[in-house]
Each structure stands twice: as C-alpha cells, then as structure tokens.
Scaffold this motif. Structure first.
Motif, PDB file in Angstrom:
ATOM      1  N   ASN A 147     -69.831  16.292 -42.722  1.00 50.45           N
ATOM      2  CA  ASN A 147     -68.508  15.734 -42.449  1.00 50.45           C
ATOM      3  C   ASN A 147     -68.156  15.811 -40.968  1.00 50.45           C
ATOM      4  O   ASN A 147     -67.542  14.894 -40.417  1.00 50.45           O
ATOM      5  N   SER A 148     -68.542  16.897 -40.306  1.00 58.75           N
ATOM      6  CA  SER A 148     -68.304  17.020 -38.867  1.00 58.75           C
ATOM      7  C   SER A 148     -69.109  15.981 -38.106  1.00 58.75           C
ATOM      8  O   SER A 148     -68.614  15.362 -37.157  1.00 58.75           O
ATOM      9  N   LEU A 149     -70.361  15.772 -38.529  1.00 61.42           N
ATOM     10  CA  LEU A 149     -71.197  14.760 -37.880  1.00 61.42           C
ATOM     11  C   LEU A 149     -70.603  13.367 -38.050  1.00 61.42           C
ATOM     12  O   LEU A 149     -70.597  12.556 -37.116  1.00 61.42           O
ATOM     13  N   LEU A 150     -70.087  13.077 -39.244  1.00 60.27           N
ATOM     14  CA  LEU A 150     -69.488  11.760 -39.499  1.00 60.27           C
ATOM     15  C   LEU A 150     -68.278  11.531 -38.592  1.00 60.27           C
ATOM     16  O   LEU A 150     -68.088  10.439 -38.048  1.00 60.27           O
ATOM     17  N   ILE A 151     -67.451  12.566 -38.431  1.00 64.72           N
ATOM     18  CA  ILE A 151     -66.258  12.430 -37.592  1.00 64.72           C
ATOM     19  C   ILE A 151     -66.643  12.244 -36.128  1.00 64.72           C
ATOM     20  O   ILE A 151     -66.075  11.391 -35.428  1.00 64.72           O
ATOM     21  N   LEU A 152     -67.606  13.010 -35.644  1.00 67.67           N
ATOM     22  CA  LEU A 152     -68.055  12.848 -34.256  1.00 67.67           C
ATOM     23  C   LEU A 152     -68.634  11.451 -34.037  1.00 67.67           C
ATOM     24  O   LEU A 152     -68.377  10.808 -33.015  1.00 67.67           O
ATOM     25  N   SER A 153     -69.424  10.976 -34.996  1.00 72.70           N
ATOM     26  CA  SER A 153     -69.987   9.632 -34.894  1.00 72.70           C
ATOM     27  C   SER A 153     -68.886   8.582 -34.889  1.00 72.70           C
ATOM     28  O   SER A 153     -68.933   7.598 -34.124  1.00 72.70           O
ATOM     29  N   CYS A 154     -67.869   8.780 -35.723  1.00 67.52           N
ATOM     30  CA  CYS A 154     -66.738   7.860 -35.804  1.00 67.52           C
ATOM     31  C   CYS A 154     -66.006   7.783 -34.465  1.00 67.52           C
ATOM     32  O   CYS A 154     -65.696   6.691 -33.969  1.00 67.52           O
ATOM     33  N   LEU A 155     -65.737   8.938 -33.847  1.00 70.43           N
ATOM     34  CA  LEU A 155     -65.020   8.956 -32.573  1.00 70.43           C
ATOM     35  C   LEU A 155     -65.901   8.440 -31.436  1.00 70.43           C
ATOM     36  O   LEU A 155     -65.390   7.899 -30.447  1.00 70.43           O
ATOM     37  N   GLN A 156     -67.207   8.621 -31.567  1.00 70.50           N
ATOM     38  CA  GLN A 156     -68.117   8.079 -30.555  1.00 70.50           C
ATOM     39  C   GLN A 156     -68.074   6.555 -30.543  1.00 70.50           C
ATOM     40  O   GLN A 156     -68.101   5.918 -29.483  1.00 70.50           O
ATOM     41  N   SER A 157     -67.979   5.956 -31.733  1.00 69.58           N
ATOM     42  CA  SER A 157     -68.007   4.493 -31.808  1.00 69.58           C
ATOM     43  C   SER A 157     -66.620   3.869 -31.692  1.00 69.58           C
ATOM     44  O   SER A 157     -66.461   2.808 -31.087  1.00 69.58           O
ATOM     45  N   HIS A 158     -65.593   4.521 -32.267  1.00 68.11           N
ATOM     46  CA  HIS A 158     -64.243   3.939 -32.252  1.00 68.11           C
ATOM     47  C   HIS A 158     -63.373   4.489 -31.119  1.00 68.11           C
ATOM     48  O   HIS A 158     -62.265   4.002 -30.905  1.00 68.11           O
ATOM     49  N   ARG A 159     -63.825   5.551 -30.475  1.00 73.32           N
ATOM     50  CA  ARG A 159     -63.175   6.144 -29.293  1.00 73.32           C
ATOM     51  C   ARG A 159     -61.910   6.920 -29.608  1.00 73.32           C
ATOM     52  O   ARG A 159     -61.790   8.074 -29.268  1.00 73.32           O
ATOM     53  N   ARG A 160     -60.936   6.271 -30.257  1.00 73.89           N
ATOM     54  CA  ARG A 160     -59.631   6.929 -30.416  1.00 73.89           C
ATOM     55  C   ARG A 160     -59.007   6.505 -31.739  1.00 73.89           C
ATOM     56  O   ARG A 160     -58.743   5.325 -31.957  1.00 73.89           O
ATOM     57  N   LEU A 161     -58.761   7.481 -32.638  1.00 75.37           N
ATOM     58  CA  LEU A 161     -58.221   7.160 -33.965  1.00 75.37           C
ATOM     59  C   LEU A 161     -57.303   8.271 -34.448  1.00 75.37           C
ATOM     60  O   LEU A 161     -57.435   9.437 -34.033  1.00 75.37           O
ATOM     61  N   ASP A 162     -56.394   7.922 -35.376  1.00 77.98           N
ATOM     62  CA  ASP A 162     -55.573   8.951 -36.008  1.00 77.98           C
ATOM     63  C   ASP A 162     -56.283   9.465 -37.268  1.00 77.98           C
ATOM     64  O   ASP A 162     -57.323   8.941 -37.661  1.00 77.98           O
ATOM     65  N   ILE A 163     -55.696  10.472 -37.882  1.00 82.64           N
ATOM     66  CA  ILE A 163     -56.316  11.116 -39.050  1.00 82.64           C
ATOM     67  C   ILE A 163     -56.569  10.105 -40.169  1.00 82.64           C
ATOM     68  O   ILE A 163     -57.652  10.065 -40.760  1.00 82.64           O
ATOM     69  N   ASN A 164     -55.572   9.278 -40.459  1.00 85.40           N
ATOM     70  CA  ASN A 164     -55.707   8.315 -41.548  1.00 85.40           C
ATOM     71  C   ASN A 164     -56.851   7.337 -41.298  1.00 85.40           C
ATOM     72  O   ASN A 164     -57.636   7.038 -42.196  1.00 85.40           O
ATOM     73  N   SER A 165     -56.949   6.861 -40.070  1.00 81.76           N
ATOM     74  CA  SER A 165     -58.009   5.900 -39.734  1.00 81.76           C
ATOM     75  C   SER A 165     -59.387   6.543 -39.822  1.00 81.76           C
ATOM     76  O   SER A 165     -60.335   5.945 -40.327  1.00 81.76           O
ATOM     77  N   ILE A 166     -59.499   7.773 -39.328  1.00 88.47           N
ATOM     78  CA  ILE A 166     -60.782   8.480 -39.414  1.00 88.47           C
ATOM     79  C   ILE A 166     -61.176   8.671 -40.869  1.00 88.47           C
ATOM     80  O   ILE A 166     -62.320   8.438 -41.262  1.00 88.47           O
ATOM     81  N   SER A 167     -60.199   9.068 -41.703  1.00 89.58           N
ATOM     82  CA  SER A 167     -60.450   9.278 -43.133  1.00 89.58           C
ATOM     83  C   SER A 167     -60.972   8.013 -43.786  1.00 89.58           C
ATOM     84  O   SER A 167     -61.912   8.048 -44.588  1.00 89.58           O
TER      85      SER A 167
END
Length: 551
Positions: free
Chosen positions: A411-431
């Motif tokens: 789950n931590s890897l998924l979140i880091l990957s998400c922020l790497q590609s999307h740059r900036r997101l709120d909790i709901n968007s990351i979820s």
C-alpha cells in the motif's frame, strides 16, 4: 420526466414483451439463466429495442409472480417484483439475485446467460461439462482436487517427479516433503487420492507430473502458448502440452532470453534492472496456470510485443474478485489443491499474495502499474508495459527499504507510485487511484509522512499530499518540488526566494523561467523587484548574471 428503466439490454438487464402475455415457463427459464450468471433485472413489458409497451392483464400481480418463480425453480429462487410506471405504461421489474449454486427449472432445464457477437444477451443451455466450471467460479467445487477420469498411476511421469523434488530443493519449498517416499509425497501434495476402488491421479497430479502424451489425451485443455512479436513479424510461436512444472521452467528460460537488463549505479555497486521484473513475471505465470479454468478449451498465452508483455489465462476472475479489489480481497482461487501444491513446492507465494509481487515489480522501478483492464468474464489478461525505469525513484525506494531493513508494504508503494505520477492529490483522490479505502490510505500516508517521504500542503479540507522535499532533492528536482507546493502570482517573489534558498543562495533568470513558466522579460522584472527590495543582489552582468540571496 427522467426514464428509470435502462435503455439497452446487457448481461444483467433483460427486456421481455408482454403484449400477448409472455409465456410463464419461458419467463422462469429466463430468470434461471440470469441467476446462473450474474443476476440482474428483467423488465416485463419492454420490447427488445427498449420501447415500453406495458403489461398484459395476467402479469399485474407481483406477489403471484414471485410465488410462481419460487415454485418453478430448483432450488427456489427468491426474486423481488414490483410494478413501475413509465410513459403511461406499467412495467414489471423483477430483481434476480445471483445464485451461489446451480439452479434449474422445475422441469429440469438449466440455463445460463451470455453475450452474442453483436453484444446483445441471450439464454443458452448450461451443458454438463460447464457445471464444474460454474461451481469452481463460485468456490463451490475444487476442480483440481477431482480424480481425472481415465487416468491411472502409470500415467504419472517419474522424470517429472524428479523435477518436482529438484524444484522443492532449489526454490526453497517445504523441505519436509523431501523426506517422503514417492507415494507419501504424492499423497501429501494430493497428486493422488484414494477411494474404494484404489489410488487414482487427481487433476492436480496429472497437471504437475503427468506424462505428456496422456495429459494431452485426457486434458486437452491444459495447453500453453509462448509468442514473441516484433511489429508484425513473429519471432517465436510455440504451443506446449507439457505438464506444468516443465512448461513453467521452459517459459522462464524463454522470457529470460527476451528480457534485457540495464545497470544502475548504487553506491559502489552496479545493480541490474531487467526490462520486466523476474519476480513479477514468475507470479504472473503461476497465477495464470494456477487459477485458469481447465474446463475451457483455450491456452494460457504469454506474448512479448513491442508495447510490453501479456499473460492471459482462460476463465474470468473468480466470484468476489474484480479489478478494483485485486490487492485487497482475501486470497482465494479457482483450483485450491493445485495452488496449495505450488505453494508447498516453492513456486507460488506462500501467503497467497502473489498479486502484490506483480505490482511491486513495476512500482520499485518507477514504471506504470500492471494493467488488468482488458480482462473479461472469459479470461484474465495481465499487461506489463515496457517503460524506462525511473532510476532516482528506484534509489529512493531502495534507500528507504535499506533504512527499514525490510520491503515497503504494497500500500505504501502504491501511494508513492501514485504521487510520483500524479504529483499532487488529496486523500480521496489517492484512495480512488490506488483502490484502497480512505481510512487505510490515511494511515499509510501518515507513516510515509513520518518517514519523510511524503508531506502535506494546504490545510483542513484543502489539504493535499506530494512527495517530500527530500525526495525531490534526491531526484535533483528542486524546481519540481517548489512548483508542486503551489504557484500563485502573489507568491512569485516568495517562490523565487525559496528556490534561491534551496540552491545554496543563488538563482538565475533561467531558473525563474523554468519555475514559474514565465517569459525571460517577466523573469527579469521579478528579479529586479527583489533586488530593489534588497532581498537579492545581482552577481555578474548580462544574460549570465546570477542573483544572490541577501541574508
């Protein structure tokens, strides 16, 4: 008035005309087909083209219709029926649950539902050979545990048993299995089972160590295909009917030949990075062979193409598994006996979480996530895209795992990957992106914030998350960090000062252009203002001038 009845039919929506009073036996058969598939809604009083023509007099009793269906299905199906009014006409809406077993009409007719080539649905008979498939999908039957009709002990290949023992030894399987004699080993892995007539090979046994010619004769569905395509040119195209262990080893050899590596400098070492993660491919292969539907006459297919690598296997996801919950659903599969055997001999992930390794294999190299979006109800398709590794992201992951002394959770890897590609997101968007609940997303982000890998920007409801300044600095991307913390024309001067602070007290006109996406003259005017306010001083002259922070 907004129409509440769907416009078109699909696998879970059916229309039936009732102008002449739809035959009740045919109605029950339609309901049986739907309950034996996905369930859904049947609308009585609607034509195939979606036009609403209304109910006949004999079908205006919802309670009577529910009783009719219950009495004419075995086991009884409890539908819910209600009358809706649309465009001045009455329509009977029948809600049909998906059955957890096989349902027949009271006169013995078993139906299922499928889509025709043009995408419209139809009811067709469910034949006897399809029943194990359906029960297996519902986790009501383990097909791999069944005795294979026509197989005898002599159909097991001693050479494949030797291969099996070698795999246990070299893949760090259950070493206690190596202490057993052949018959004890076969029983421990449920390669054979015993009944009143003697000892017989199971489906699992023949799949693992059966003789090739007998396996092809008794289980013609157990085939696999390996292809390599460069553009439209076929470089390799091989179809196999070998037992699984031999096929698995052969496919690993084939993939290795078409999986080039590049090197990454990491401290004093050079670390090889393959085009496709070997661990991810191994788990992808295991899942394809282990969870496929062996009642379907199709092959497991592995294809390496210009765009990437595809592994497809016959049979859709089992009941309860879908693309959105792949990483969160409790582990369960179609062929539990086969899965247990592969875990014990060391080929499959012992926790049953091989899917985590598949995603991890892409994330740790900063590549796009594995893609299951082309999977259907008849096959599961895994696509791993060819992509250059993000070496700085890979180093960041490696540094953190070395600090922790363990791998990062998926789950931590998924979140880091998400922020790497999307740059900036709120909790709901990351979820939503990573398909994890908001509460679990928040827990994981808090841990990543504590580790210094993620930080929050904004406050309260406007709070968003980005990779931390430390991560951007390690990636030599300070400009990227400042840009993500928020650009506003009123903050331009502060952002320039902040950039100078992070660049050892200096900033250039080109830096400002890159940071703020402004023109050269605009950058010059902003820097001139800061000089006038005595926050910066110019060093040098002309286009090569730099600006030093005044402390």
């Amino acid at each position: 008035m907004v129409r509440t009845i769907p416009e078109k039919e699909n696998l879970s929506i059916e229309f039936k005309s009732d102008i002449e009073g739809f035959n009740e036996n045919d109605l029950v058969a339609e309901i049986v087909g739907m309950t034996n598939t996905e369930g859904g809604y049947l609308y009585l009083g609607v034509e195939d083209d979606g036009s609403i023509t209304g109910l006949s007099e004999k079908h205006r009793d919802p309670i009577g219709l529910m009783a009719l269906v219950a009495n004419k299905t075995v086991p009884s199906v409890a539908v819910r029926a209600e009358i809706l009014e649309e465009t001045g006409n009455e329509v009977m809406q029948i809600a049909i649950p998906m059955s957890r077993t096989i349902v027949a009409t009271s006169d013995g007719k078993i139906q299922r539902r499928r889509l025709k080539a043009d995408g419209t649905p139809e009811n067709v008979p469910m034949y006897p050979f399809e029943i194990p498939n359906r029960l297996s999908t519902l986790n009501m039957l383990d097909f791999s545990a069944q005795i294979l009709e026509g197989a005898t002990i002599d159909d097991l290949d001693e050479r494949e048993r030797v291969r099996l023992r070698n795999i246990i030894r070299y893949r760090k399987g259950d070493n206690s299995l190596l202490e057993l004699n052949d018959m004890e080993l076969d029983k421990a892995l449920r390669i054979v089972t015993e009944d009143s007539s003697g000892i017989h090979p199971t489906v699992t046994g023949m799949l693992l160590i059966g003789k090739e010619e007998r396996l092809e004769e008794l289980m013609p569905t157990a085939k696999a295909m390996f292809q390599v395509l460069e553009g439209t040119k076929i470089r390799k195209n091989e179809q196999l009917s070998k037992p699984l262990l031999a096929t698995f080893e052969l496919f690993e050899e084939y993939i290795k030949a078409w999986n080039p590596e590049r090197e990454m400098e990491y401290g004093l070492f050079r670390v090889p990075i393959p085009e496709f993660s070997e661990a991810a491919l191994r788990e992808g292969l295991v899942n394809a062979f282990c969870h496929r539907d062996y009642t379907i006459l199709q092959s497991v297919r592995v294809a390496i193409e210009d765009e990437g690598l595809t592994i497809s296997s016959p049979g859709g996801f089992v009941e309860g598994v879908n693309i959105k919950n792949l990483l969160t659903v409790e582990p369960h599969g179609r062929n539990q006996t086969l899965a247990d055997a592969l875990k014990r001999i060391g080929l499959a992930e012992k926790t049953g979480r091989g899917i985590d390794r598949i995603f991890e294999g892409s994330i740790v190299y900063g590549r796009p996530l594995p893609d299951y979006s082309e999977s259907t109800s008849t096959y599961v398709k895994l696509f791993i895209q060819r992509a250059e590794p993000d070496l700085q992201f890979t180093k960041m992951i490696s540094n953190e795992e070395n600090r922790l002394g363990r791998s990062l959770p998926i789950n931590s890897l998924l979140i880091l990957s998400c922020l790497q590609s999307h740059r900036r997101l709120d909790i709901n968007s990351i979820s939503n992106v990573v398909n994890i609940s908001e509460s679990r997303t928040k827990q994981n982000i808090e841990k990543l914030v504590e580790a210094g890998l993620v930080e929050a920007v904004g406050s309260n409801r406007s709070r968003e998350y980005i990779l931390s300044a430390k991560v951007y600095k390690e990636q030599d991307n300070v400009v990227g960090y400042i840009r993500q913390t928020g650009i506003d024309s009123l903050k331009y001067e502060e952002l320039i000062v902040e950039l100078a602070t992070r660049q050892n007290g200096f900033v250039s006109r080109e830096n400002v252009v890159d940071l703020l996406n402004v023109t050269q003259p605009q950058a010059y005017r902003l820097l001139k203002k800061l000089v006038k306010k005595e926050r910066l001083e110019m060093v040098g002259a002309g286009r090569k001038a730099r600006y030093r922070l005044i402390k």
